[in-house]
Design a protein around this motif. Sequence first.
Motif, PDB file in Angstrom:
ATOM      1  N   HIS A 185       4.073  -3.344  -6.446  1.00 32.09           N
ATOM      2  CA  HIS A 185       4.618  -2.005  -6.232  1.00 32.09           C
ATOM      3  C   HIS A 185       5.934  -2.035  -5.451  1.00 32.09           C
ATOM      4  CE1 HIS A 185       0.423  -1.225  -7.257  1.00 32.09           C
ATOM      5  NE2 HIS A 185       0.807  -0.031  -7.673  1.00 32.09           N
ATOM      6  N   GLU A 218       8.730   0.800   1.988  1.00 25.74           N
ATOM      7  CA  GLU A 218       7.499   0.149   2.451  1.00 25.74           C
ATOM      8  C   GLU A 218       7.804  -1.298   2.804  1.00 25.74           C
ATOM      9  OE1 GLU A 218       6.394   2.087  -0.593  1.00 25.74           O
ATOM     10  OE2 GLU A 218       5.620   3.660   0.708  1.00 25.74           O
ATOM     11  N   ASP A 249      -3.892  -7.583   3.469  1.00 27.52           N
ATOM     12  CA  ASP A 249      -4.444  -6.408   4.153  1.00 27.52           C
ATOM     13  C   ASP A 249      -3.369  -5.340   4.360  1.00 27.52           C
ATOM     14  OD1 ASP A 249      -6.936  -7.521   4.285  1.00 27.52           O
ATOM     15  OD2 ASP A 249      -6.752  -8.199   6.370  1.00 27.52           O
ATOM     16  N   LYS A 293      -2.611  -3.711   1.039  1.00 24.53           N
ATOM     17  CA  LYS A 293      -3.730  -2.815   0.683  1.00 24.53           C
ATOM     18  C   LYS A 293      -3.627  -1.502   1.443  1.00 24.53           C
ATOM     19  CE  LYS A 293      -7.686  -5.006   0.420  1.00 24.53           C
ATOM     20  NZ  LYS A 293      -8.972  -5.582   0.925  1.00 24.53           N
ATOM     21  N   ASN A 294      -3.288  -1.596   2.731  1.00 25.81           N
ATOM     22  CA  ASN A 294      -3.192  -0.382   3.538  1.00 25.81           C
ATOM     23  C   ASN A 294      -2.044   0.504   3.073  1.00 25.81           C
ATOM     24  OD1 ASN A 294      -1.863   1.086   6.036  1.00 25.81           O
ATOM     25  ND2 ASN A 294      -4.078   0.915   6.393  1.00 25.81           N
ATOM     26  N   LEU A 345      -0.833   0.700   0.046  1.00 24.91           N
ATOM     27  CA  LEU A 345      -1.142   1.275  -1.268  1.00 24.91           C
ATOM     28  C   LEU A 345      -2.281   2.296  -1.226  1.00 24.91           C
ATOM     29  CD1 LEU A 345      -0.854  -1.889  -3.552  1.00 24.91           C
ATOM     30  CD2 LEU A 345       0.815  -0.056  -3.237  1.00 24.91           C
ATOM     31  N   HIS A 346      -3.270   2.022  -0.402  1.00 29.29           N
ATOM     32  CA  HIS A 346      -4.468   2.877  -0.420  1.00 29.29           C
ATOM     33  C   HIS A 346      -4.715   3.641   0.881  1.00 29.29           C
ATOM     34  CE1 HIS A 346      -5.212   0.818  -4.135  1.00 29.29           C
ATOM     35  NE2 HIS A 346      -5.260  -0.348  -3.526  1.00 29.29           N
ATOM     36  N   GLY A 347      -3.853   3.454   1.864  1.00 33.95           N
ATOM     37  CA  GLY A 347      -3.990   4.199   3.113  1.00 33.95           C
ATOM     38  C   GLY A 347      -5.071   3.713   4.034  1.00 33.95           C
TER      39      GLY A 347
END
Lengths: 115, 139
Positions: free
Chosen positions: A10, A44, A107, A110-111, A113-115
Motif C-alpha cells: 500500500h 504513512e 506489526d 498492520k496497524n 492498514l487496519h488501525g
Amino acid sequence: MKIDVLTKSHGIKVIKPHGKIVSGPKVMKLKETINKLIEKGDKELILDLDRVPFMDSTGLGVLIAAYTSLQKEDGKLKLVHVDKRIKDLLTITKLLSLFDCYDSEADAVKNILHG
Amino acid sequence: MAKVNETFCLYIPSKTIFIETVLDLAESFFKINLNNESVINSEIASISEAVSNAIKHGNKNDPGKDVYLTIKIKEDSVITKIEDSNKKYYDYLKNYKYDKEDILKSSGRGLFIIETYMDNISLKKGKKGTIIKMEKSLK
C-alpha cells in the motif's frame, strides 16, 4: 549516514537510518529524507530504528517535526525497533505518548492498514 | 567495579561533526573503567546534550573556538565538566526555563535532559568560557 528507504504494501514507506542520530550533518540528512517523502505525498511512514543505538534531543526534534507535518496531512509516523536508550529519552521528555512503537515492521504496517 | 581516579580529557573544535566521535571515545572510556550500564547511558546522553549546546549555543559553531571535556571517576560518583569559550553563555543557561508541558517544541530540551539524568549539575564561569559540571552518583 546511510539511510535506506523501502516501500511496503500500500505504498507505506520504511525509513532505515544507520548509526547514531546526533546533532550535525547526519540528523540533517534524516530530516531531509523525511521531508522529501512528505512533500512527495507519502503520508504513512515507518521509522525503523534497528540500526540506531542512540539519539539526542536534536533527533527528537526531527521526530516531532515529522509528527507535526504528518498530523496536518492526516498521516502517521510509527517507530519500530526502538532501543532502550531512545525509549528512555522519549519517556522523560513525555514524547512516548506521541509515537506508537512496535517490535516489528509487520506489526507497524498492520496497524497503519487496519488501525 | 569502578576504576577510581581514572580521567578522560578531550579538546574539540566547535563542529557538530565531532560529536559522534566524542560519544564513541567517552563510551569506550566508561566501558573500560566503569561496570555500570545505567550510569554509562546517563553519562552519554548528558555529554551529548552538553557538548552539542557548547558547540551550537556557547561557541556559535565557530570552529576556531574549542570545547573542553573532562571526565573523572571518583569513589562514589562520576564528575564530568564541559567548558565552551563563551562566558556570556553562563547567563543564558542560568536563566533558562524549560516548559515540560510544551512537548511539541522542536528544540530546547538539552539542559532538561541533563538535569533528569544527572544527580547534580552546576554552572560557573571558567578561564575561557562557561563550565557545566555534571555529577552522577555511583551508589
